[in-house]
Design an enzyme around this catalytic site. Structure first.
Site, PDB file in Angstrom:
ATOM      1  CD  GLU A  52       1.115  -7.140   0.350  1.00 12.68           C
ATOM      2  OE1 GLU A  52       2.027  -6.236   0.316  1.00 12.68           O
ATOM      3  OE2 GLU A  52       0.717  -7.487  -0.916  1.00 12.68           O
ATOM      4  CE  LYS A 111      -0.488  -6.315  -4.206  1.00 11.96           C
ATOM      5  NZ  LYS A 111       0.614  -6.704  -3.777  1.00 11.96           N
ATOM      6  CB  CYS A 151       0.682  -3.501  -0.878  1.00 14.12           C
ATOM      7  SG  CYS A 151       2.398  -2.953  -0.856  1.00 14.12           S
TER       8      CYS A 151
HETATM    9  O1  LIG Z   1       4.357   0.056  -4.397  1.00 12.83           O
HETATM   10  C1  LIG Z   1       5.387  -0.486  -3.860  1.00 12.83           C
HETATM   11  O2  LIG Z   1       6.248   0.104  -3.949  1.00 12.83           O
HETATM   12  C2  LIG Z   1       5.465  -1.671  -3.050  1.00 12.83           C
HETATM   13  C3  LIG Z   1       4.269  -2.667  -3.214  1.00 12.83           C
HETATM   14  C4  LIG Z   1       4.066  -4.020  -2.577  1.00 12.83           C
HETATM   15  O3  LIG Z   1       5.287  -4.161  -2.076  1.00 12.83           O
HETATM   16  C5  LIG Z   1       3.173  -4.630  -2.832  1.00 12.83           C
HETATM   17  O4  LIG Z   1       2.227  -4.623  -3.454  1.00 12.83           O
HETATM   18  O5  LIG Z   1       3.243  -5.866  -2.221  1.00 12.83           O
END
Ligand SMILES: O=C(O)CCC(=O)C(=O)O
Length: 274
Positions: A40, A110, A151
């Site tokens: 990411e 996202k 993510c």
């Molecule tokens: O869900 C998580 O614990 C981390 C999510 C995260 O870091 C993100 O979405 O960038």
């Protein structure tokens, strides 16, 4: 299908991140992989206030380099994610997929922004600078259909389930968990989504940098439709390569037919309201 996952360091300098991608691709050239996956925000430090400065319109510098590298090395490239700017100046956390000719075949913005505040742990508020996407992303390849999310999106089982309903047997997830949620939920979450949906899940993180403002957990991993971990890295930069057979997802779905055994007739909220 042979997959390489690049767990790269994220430098302040965008161009350095793009040069690093090229170096990694050169390093594994002899391996003849079919698909490469990145983490990411691989071209930008994971800091909300920096996203607007690093953001680029689709089709410009970082996009062009990723497309050209996919073409040069004749591979599918899940180009992690990067900050994207639209015509109206809104910023998104966006993942692109390029095919072996360098053509963009998928784009996912996202959809669930990462806004958390854990006492004594991680604080982050993507919505300070980002706008959420609104799509479920599935794309076609020579190996079959695949899904894509970013993510935090993976925490929402409805989205992965929808990708699978649309035919995905692999889900690509550029990600960067942190030192609070990484040890607690990373493996559990990826294995759960793979198990629920009987699909491969490819989670690719950026490498850990203790001096960064946001410290990534690392631990890029590849999970099978049976829910077991095929491969997992530690926190350091590097890469891993695995071969998977998408037909294995069909086998698991045939032998343990969860997806067919669902009772959609009773999963209807209006039927159970009192
Ligand atoms: O869900 C998580 O614990 C981390 C999510 C995260 O870091 C993100 O979405 O960038």
């Amino acid at each position: 299908m042979k997959i390489a996952q690049f767990q790269m360091h994220v430098y302040e300098e965008k161009k350095k991140n793009l040069r690093q991608l090229e170096d990694y691709m050169k390093r594994i050239e002899q391996e003849q992989v079919d698909m490469i996956a990145l983490g990411e925000m691989f071209n930008c430090p994971y800091v909300t206030q920096k996203f607007p400065d690093y953001a680029e319109k689709e089709g410009t510098e970082s996009w062009e380099i990723c497309s050209a590298l996919a073409k040069q090395y004749h591979v599918y490239l899940s180009a992690g994610s990067m900050p994207e700017k639209d015509e109206a100046g809104r910023i998104y956390n966006t993942a692109y997929i390029f095919d072996r000719k360098g053509k963009q075949i998928a784009k996912h913005r996202k959809a669930h922004l990462f806004d958390i505040d854990i006492e004594g742990g991680q604080y982050f508020k993507e919505s300070d600078t980002l706008t959420a996407g609104d799509s479920c992303t599935v794309f076609e390849t020579e190996f079959g259909k695949m899904g894509l999310c970013i993510c935090y999106d993976l925490r929402f089982p409805e989205l992965s389930r929808m990708m699978v309903e649309q035919g995905a047997r692999v889900i690509f997830v550029p990600a960067a968990f942190n030192m609070t949620t990484g040890p607690a939920h990373w493996e559990l979450l990826f294995r759960s989504r793979a198990l629920d949906n009987q699909c491969f899940v490819v989670g690719t993180s950026d490498a850990r940098d203790e001096s960064a403002e946001y410290v990534s957990w690392g631990h890029s991993l590849l999970v099978s439709p049976w829910g077991n971990i095929i491969g997992e890295m530690d926190e350091k930069e590097g890469y891993m390569i695995h071969e998977i057979d998408l037909k294995y997802a069909d086998k698991v779905r045939r032998e343990l037919p969860l997806l067919n055994a669902r009772r959609k007739d009773i999963y209807r909220e209006e039927l159970h309201r009192r």
